[in-house]
Design a protein around this motif. Structure first.
Motif, PDB file in Angstrom:
ATOM      1  N   HIS A 113       0.849  -1.203   0.000  1.00 14.06           N
ATOM      2  CA  HIS A 113       0.000   0.000   0.000  1.00 14.06           C
ATOM      3  C   HIS A 113       0.880   1.247   0.000  1.00 14.06           C
ATOM      4  CE1 HIS A 113      -3.018   2.934   1.217  1.00 14.06           C
ATOM      5  NE2 HIS A 113      -3.957   2.017   0.972  1.00 14.06           N
ATOM      6  N   ASP A 114       0.489   2.230  -0.799  1.00 20.46           N
ATOM      7  CA  ASP A 114       1.315   3.433  -0.981  1.00 20.46           C
ATOM      8  C   ASP A 114       1.628   4.156   0.317  1.00 20.46           C
ATOM      9  OD1 ASP A 114       1.377   3.001  -3.678  1.00 20.46           O
ATOM     10  OD2 ASP A 114      -0.211   4.433  -4.168  1.00 20.46           O
ATOM     11  N   THR A 115       0.739   4.056   1.304  1.00 16.62           N
ATOM     12  CA  THR A 115       0.930   4.824   2.536  1.00 16.62           C
ATOM     13  C   THR A 115       1.645   4.035   3.633  1.00 16.62           C
ATOM     14  OG1 THR A 115      -1.244   4.194   3.391  1.00 16.62           O
ATOM     15  CG2 THR A 115      -1.127   6.207   2.066  1.00 16.62           C
ATOM     16  N   PHE A 116       2.031   2.784   3.335  1.00 18.51           N
ATOM     17  CA  PHE A 116       2.695   1.968   4.355  1.00 18.51           C
ATOM     18  C   PHE A 116       4.202   2.037   4.183  1.00 18.51           C
ATOM     19  CE2 PHE A 116       4.511  -2.012   5.997  1.00 18.51           C
ATOM     20  CZ  PHE A 116       4.029  -1.973   7.298  1.00 18.51           C
ATOM     21  N   THR A 117       4.897   2.295   5.292  1.00 12.49           N
ATOM     22  CA  THR A 117       6.353   2.298   5.322  1.00 12.49           C
ATOM     23  C   THR A 117       6.831   1.169   6.228  1.00 12.49           C
ATOM     24  OG1 THR A 117       6.440   4.694   4.986  1.00 12.49           O
ATOM     25  CG2 THR A 117       8.420   3.633   5.856  1.00 12.49           C
ATOM     26  N   THR A 118       7.730   0.346   5.729  1.00 11.23           N
ATOM     27  CA  THR A 118       8.219  -0.782   6.526  1.00 11.23           C
ATOM     28  C   THR A 118       8.919  -0.286   7.785  1.00 11.23           C
ATOM     29  OG1 THR A 118       8.541  -2.094   4.530  1.00 11.23           O
ATOM     30  CG2 THR A 118       9.671  -2.826   6.527  1.00 11.23           C
ATOM     31  N   PRO A 119       8.476  -0.755   8.951  1.00  5.76           N
ATOM     32  CA  PRO A 119       9.082  -0.299  10.210  1.00  5.76           C
ATOM     33  C   PRO A 119      10.248  -1.182  10.626  1.00  5.76           C
ATOM     34  CG  PRO A 119       7.201  -1.674  10.695  1.00  5.76           C
ATOM     35  CD  PRO A 119       7.322  -1.648   9.186  1.00  5.76           C
ATOM     36  N   SER A 120      11.072  -0.698  11.523  1.00  2.01           N
ATOM     37  CA  SER A 120      12.133  -1.534  12.095  1.00  2.01           C
ATOM     38  C   SER A 120      11.571  -2.480  13.148  1.00  2.01           C
ATOM     39  CB  SER A 120      13.226  -0.655  12.711  1.00  2.01           C
ATOM     40  OG  SER A 120      12.687   0.161  13.744  1.00  2.01           O
ATOM     41  N   THR A 121      10.455  -2.081  13.767  1.00  2.00           N
ATOM     42  CA  THR A 121       9.800  -2.888  14.801  1.00  2.00           C
ATOM     43  C   THR A 121       8.314  -2.963  14.493  1.00  2.00           C
ATOM     44  OG1 THR A 121      11.407  -2.216  16.483  1.00  2.00           O
ATOM     45  CG2 THR A 121       9.309  -3.069  17.266  1.00  2.00           C
ATOM     46  N   ALA A 122       7.735  -4.156  14.617  1.00  2.00           N
ATOM     47  CA  ALA A 122       6.312  -4.298  14.319  1.00  2.00           C
ATOM     48  C   ALA A 122       5.676  -5.329  15.235  1.00  2.00           C
ATOM     49  CB  ALA A 122       6.101  -4.702  12.861  1.00  2.00           C
ATOM     50  N   LEU A 123       4.382  -5.138  15.477  1.00  2.00           N
ATOM     51  CA  LEU A 123       3.564  -6.082  16.229  1.00  2.00           C
ATOM     52  C   LEU A 123       2.570  -6.709  15.265  1.00  2.00           C
ATOM     53  CD1 LEU A 123       2.493  -7.226  19.008  1.00  2.00           C
ATOM     54  CD2 LEU A 123       0.931  -5.289  19.022  1.00  2.00           C
ATOM     55  N   VAL A 124       2.576  -8.038  15.176  1.00  2.00           N
ATOM     56  CA  VAL A 124       1.632  -8.775  14.343  1.00  2.00           C
ATOM     57  C   VAL A 124       0.643  -9.470  15.260  1.00  2.00           C
ATOM     58  CG1 VAL A 124       1.340 -10.626  12.656  1.00  2.00           C
ATOM     59  CG2 VAL A 124       3.313  -9.089  12.496  1.00  2.00           C
ATOM     60  N   ALA A 125      -0.634  -9.160  15.102  1.00  2.00           N
ATOM     61  CA  ALA A 125      -1.674  -9.780  15.919  1.00  2.00           C
ATOM     62  C   ALA A 125      -2.157 -11.039  15.224  1.00  2.00           C
ATOM     63  CB  ALA A 125      -2.828  -8.804  16.139  1.00  2.00           C
ATOM     64  N   GLY A 126      -1.775 -12.200  15.781  1.00  2.00           N
ATOM     65  CA  GLY A 126      -2.162 -13.475  15.203  1.00  2.00           C
ATOM     66  C   GLY A 126      -1.001 -14.446  15.213  1.00  2.00           C
ATOM     67  N   SER A 127      -1.287 -15.713  14.918  1.00  2.00           N
ATOM     68  CA  SER A 127      -0.227 -16.727  14.895  1.00  2.00           C
ATOM     69  C   SER A 127      -0.534 -17.848  13.923  1.00  2.00           C
ATOM     70  CB  SER A 127      -0.018 -17.303  16.301  1.00  2.00           C
ATOM     71  OG  SER A 127      -1.238 -17.811  16.831  1.00  2.00           O
ATOM     72  N   GLY A 128      -1.483 -17.606  13.010  1.00  2.00           N
ATOM     73  CA  GLY A 128      -1.831 -18.601  12.014  1.00  2.00           C
ATOM     74  C   GLY A 128      -1.032 -18.435  10.738  1.00  2.00           C
ATOM     75  N   PRO A 129      -1.499 -19.005   9.623  1.00  4.62           N
ATOM     76  CA  PRO A 129      -0.724 -18.971   8.384  1.00  4.62           C
ATOM     77  C   PRO A 129      -0.524 -17.570   7.815  1.00  4.62           C
ATOM     78  CG  PRO A 129      -2.911 -19.902   8.010  1.00  4.62           C
ATOM     79  CD  PRO A 129      -2.731 -19.815   9.479  1.00  4.62           C
ATOM     80  N   VAL A 130      -1.521 -16.704   7.940  1.00  3.25           N
ATOM     81  CA  VAL A 130      -1.355 -15.336   7.427  1.00  3.25           C
ATOM     82  C   VAL A 130      -0.373 -14.558   8.305  1.00  3.25           C
ATOM     83  CG1 VAL A 130      -2.529 -13.211   6.740  1.00  3.25           C
ATOM     84  CG2 VAL A 130      -3.671 -15.404   6.424  1.00  3.25           C
ATOM     85  N   ALA A 131      -0.377 -14.851   9.601  1.00  2.00           N
ATOM     86  CA  ALA A 131       0.607 -14.224  10.492  1.00  2.00           C
ATOM     87  C   ALA A 131       2.016 -14.666  10.124  1.00  2.00           C
ATOM     88  CB  ALA A 131       0.309 -14.578  11.947  1.00  2.00           C
ATOM     89  N   LEU A 132       2.192 -15.954   9.841  1.00  3.09           N
ATOM     90  CA  LEU A 132       3.493 -16.443   9.379  1.00  3.09           C
ATOM     91  C   LEU A 132       3.914 -15.701   8.120  1.00  3.09           C
ATOM     92  CD1 LEU A 132       5.897 -18.410   9.145  1.00  3.09           C
ATOM     93  CD2 LEU A 132       4.327 -20.026   8.018  1.00  3.09           C
TER      94      LEU A 132
END
Length: 301
Positions: free
Chosen positions: A121-140
């Motif tokens: 997405h044009d407005t998303f910048t990759t961060p050095s630190t991130a929190l991912v909510a989830g632990s299934g296949p899409v989280a992987l």
């Protein structure tokens, strides 16, 4: 893609949800020129929604990640068709996969593709630190894509006590985080409240998973905290050539970074006669089978 188009390009689906129950159908012979499925990849969230929708609605075929061998070169085709269905070799949305690619690598890359497209997405910048909510296949897949883009510190917000793939990726699982403590949160669960509460003032909240239709977002909270919410559906602005290029790039990176037998540790394998029990366990609130996020069904021929 509509059900009508899918019906024209594939058929003979093996699993159908009807009245809230999974039904395994016998195999059917593909018509001349069509290709028989050799395997399928289960997407638990999508299929659980279909299973539940069948309680008061029309029967629905299970699945949309179907795998077959190409007709000439031995390459694999990954096709958005129902589980176990035969497909036409010229299916317009088929992804081509090099011959010899393991099913585990193919499947992991397919879930990473969801994130590769969503995080573009044009407005998303990759961060050095991130929190991912989830632990299934899409989280992987999300964690893999963040690592590919250069994120260094990953935390998984999950109720699961054991997430083996987190150790492989250097991610830190946790059951809770302080409210307003994470600059970038990406939700893949559809239950957005915990992830949204974790976003710091001025932070970013990405919706990579399909939100629960009953979710309610407080616009007052978003306004006062200056939170940026980004929708990250993989098919937004769909272009097949871009889709294929992204998948090929992800697969090449994944093969280089985690080749060998590591992706096999992220996958469970099912025979077709185990499918009904799998779906019933999923509907009862179970995680499917074990703690491995990806489930592959191999079809007898």
């Amino acid at each position: 893609m509509t059900a009508t188009h899918i019906a024209q390009e594939s058929g003979g689906e093996r699993v159908v949800f009807a009245d809230g129950e999974p039904c395994l159908r016998p195999p059917s012979r593909p018509p001349a020129g069509a290709l028989a499925a050799c395997a399928s990849v289960i997407s638990p969230g999508t299929e659980l929604r279909r299973l539940r929708n069948s309680v008061h609605g029309e029967p629905q075929p299970a699945g949309y990640m179907n795998i077959t061998s190409g007709p000439v070169t031995g390459e694999l085709l990954l096709v958005p068709a129902p589980h176990g269905a035969w497909v036409q070799p010229n299916h317009p949305r088929a992804l081509t996969v090099p011959a010899g690619t393991s099913l585990a690598l193919l499947a992991a890359a397919r879930f990473q593709l969801i994130a590769a497209l969503g995080l573009s997405h044009d407005t998303f910048t990759t961060p050095s630190t991130a929190l991912v909510a989830g632990s299934g296949p899409v989280a992987l897949g999300c964690c893999l894509e963040l690592l590919r883009r250069g994120t260094e510190n990953l935390t998984l917000l999950t109720d699961r006590s054991d997430v083996p793939f987190a150790r492989d990726l250097g991610a830190q699982p946790t059951r809770s985080v302080p409210a307003g403590s994470a600059r970038v949160v990406i939700d893949v669960t559809g239950r957005i409240e915990p992830g949204l509460a974790a976003v710091a003032p001025g932070g970013t909240f990405g919706l990579l998973g399909t939100p629960d239709p009953d979710s309610v977002v407080s616009t007052l909270h978003v306004h006062r905290q200056s939170v940026a919410i980004i929708g990250m559906h993989e098919l937004s602005g769909y272009d097949h050539d871009t889709y294929q290029r992204q998948y090929s790039a992800v697969l090449a990176w994944l093969t280089s970074a985690f080749g060998g037998d590591l992706p096999d540790r992220w996958c469970d394998r099912l025979c077709e006669d185990q499918l009904v029990d799998y779906y019933r366990h999923l509907a009862e609130g179970g995680p499917g089978r074990g703690t491995r996020p990806i489930t592959i069904v191999e079809w007898a021929r």
